[in-house]
Design a protein around this motif. Structure first.
Motif, PDB file in Angstrom:
ATOM      1  N   LYS A 235      25.094 -27.319 -26.587  1.00 32.07           N
ATOM      2  CA  LYS A 235      24.216 -28.268 -27.696  1.00 32.07           C
ATOM      3  C   LYS A 235      23.331 -29.072 -26.642  1.00 32.07           C
ATOM      4  N   SER A 236      23.943 -29.638 -25.519  1.00 28.84           N
ATOM      5  CA  SER A 236      22.955 -30.637 -24.852  1.00 28.84           C
ATOM      6  C   SER A 236      22.030 -30.051 -24.042  1.00 28.84           C
ATOM      7  N   PHE A 239      19.419 -29.563 -26.757  1.00 37.12           N
ATOM      8  CA  PHE A 239      19.019 -30.928 -27.148  1.00 37.12           C
ATOM      9  C   PHE A 239      17.839 -31.227 -25.945  1.00 37.12           C
ATOM     10  N   ASP A 276      22.305 -35.227 -30.802  1.00 41.46           N
ATOM     11  CA  ASP A 276      23.330 -34.545 -30.167  1.00 41.46           C
ATOM     12  C   ASP A 276      24.789 -35.004 -30.544  1.00 41.46           C
TER      13      ASP A 276
END
Length: 459
Positions: A235-236, A239, A276
């Motif tokens: 996810k990061s 992001f 996030d």
């Protein structure tokens, strides 16, 4: 390893890991119940995958894993969780490997923990305790540290506060990994209760502040797009790819704890707020589900939810089911066609044949349920994902054309505040024509502000 505790019993948070101390030697034990009494959802993934995840949890808190093992049991033993024969066998391993801490990937009762510590002459932590310690080491904001401490105190109180100490006297982070040499003080339920009340009051203030921020964003208005997914799904990294930010992104469980917000301009000019969030995990401790609800409010309030999956992981389906369980618990509809978009990440590390198969699967899906295949690392698929986000957030909005005088800077600013300005052109007569997209319920507001004759709809 030495974890610094809060600054006194009345406040503060974890200061982080003491990098100068040698890492604690750790053994990871994953009990697998083979008959009745098996944990809900445990059959979603293989025992080996559960063991590897447990090892990843230990590594996330900088423990030196010197032994890992599965323990098959027919039923949970009230005294020690696992059978006496296995307890003795592991005691030999702990002694031989000079293990200082044993992580049992299960929910241990206080009695079970105490008996295992006596049998193994080592510190014993269960799944809840270790995840709490990881979260404590990741928290950076005031809200994050408060949430961790609240979850910790509730956990301790539910366990008869067996290892509570006055925090200014202890070496360990929150009493779990402190090791020998700590000054143990008898539990004080009243002190813990008072501290819980104070933290809850502070968190309520944080929630009110976050609610005000959300209200301000709605007035702008910028739609919110939230990234959710199993921990370490990427996810990061995604992001960072979409926002060009530099949020901490590591191949590590729970690398992100505190929510991070950034503005993103989509391909056709729509601006959104990308959020996030903390990663989910199977059997997330109930204390953390409750304590981190404020963090997850960004997800609850989001206009679009991107469910990021590590599609290369052998247990990706089980991980996706765990995430949807948490989303359902938060009251979010996880059915395809709503505001949830699946993002299949890490396609860059798939074998070519498997990659082609997934692309064909996605192409055959209904448009509203179609997953987006991306590589957050290389950027492949990111433009298509941004287009998909824009289609979602602009669906149902009304296109308007507003004519105003060139010197009406106040009116132009009003349009930017209340809608999404797509284009503006200067006419030959000195007027400015502004094309914008706006919520249907705000059309009358625009007409009242500028006059119905100056506003027309666009196809």
């Amino acid at each position: 390893m030495e974890l610094k505790g809060p600054r006194g019993a009345a406040g503060g948070g974890l200061k982080g890991v003491d990098r100068h101390a040698p890492p604690t030697r750790c053994a990871v034990i994953t009990p697998q119940v083979t008959k009745r009494g098996a944990r809900a959802g445990a059959d979603r993934r293989s025992p080996e995958a559960r063991l590897e995840e447990a090892v990843g949890l230990a590594a996330a808190i900088d423990l030196d894993v010197v032994y890992k093992g599965l323990v098959l049991i027919s039923e949970v033993k009230p005294a020690t969780y696992i059978g006496s024969g296995k307890v003795e066998e592991i005691a030999g391993i702990v002694a031989a490997e000079e293990v200082g801490l044993v992580f049992v990937d299960a929910a241990l009762s206080p009695v079970q923990q105490r008996n295992l510590e006596k049998a193994w002459s080592a510190k014993v932590v269960d799944r809840t305790a270790l995840i709490l310690e990881i979260f404590g080491s990741r928290a950076r904001t005031k809200e994050g540290t408060l949430q961790v401490e609240l979850a910790h105190l509730n956990y301790q109180r539910s366990r008869l506060v067996r290892s509570w100490t006055h925090l200014e006297r202890q070496r360990g982070g929150f009493g779990f990994l402190g090791g020998p040499g700590e000054t143990q003080i008898e539990a004080d339920r009243r002190q813990i209760g008072e501290r819980i009340i104070r933290i809850e009051r502070e968190l309520e203030q944080v929630k009110r502040t976050r609610a005000l921020h959300r209200t301000s964003r709605k007035r702008v208005p910028y739609p919110v797009v939230a990234l959710v997914g199993y921990t370490n799904a990427g996810k990061s990294t995604l992001f960072n790819r979409l926002t060009q930010a530099e949020v901490m992104a590591q191949d590590l469980l729970f690398a992100t704890l505190d929510p991070t917000l950034r503005a993103v301009d989509l391909p056709h000019g729509t601006r959104v707020i990308l959020s996030d969030t903390v990663g989910f995990i199977s059997e997330l401790p109930t204390q953390l589900v409750a304590a981190f609800r404020a963090t997850l409010e960004e997800v609850i309030e989001a206009d679009v939810i991107l469910h990021v999956r590590d599609i290369s992981h052998p247990d990706t389906d089980a991980q996706a089911a765990d995430v949807k369980d948490v989303l359902t618990e938060l009251g979010i509809d996880v059915e395809a066609g709503g505001r949830l978009v699946e993002v299949w990440n890490k396609i860059d590390i798939l074998p070519e044949a498997e990659r082609e198969q997934l692309l064909n699967t996605a192409a055959r899906a209904e448009p509203e349920a179609r997953p987006e295949l991306v590589s957050a690392l290389t950027g492949e698929g990111a433009p298509a994902l941004l287009d998909r986000i824009e289609a979602h957030v602009t669906a149902g909005r009304t296109l308007l054309s507003v004519t105003l005088a060139a010197e009406d800077g106040e009116g132009l600013g009003w349009l930017y505040r209340h809608g999404e300005v797509l284009e503006r052109e200067s006419g030959a007569d000195g007027h400015v024509v502004v094309s914008l997209r706006i919520l249907p319920e705000r059309v009358d507001l625009v007409k009242r502000r500028f006059g119905a004759a100056q506003v027309r709809g666009e196809d």
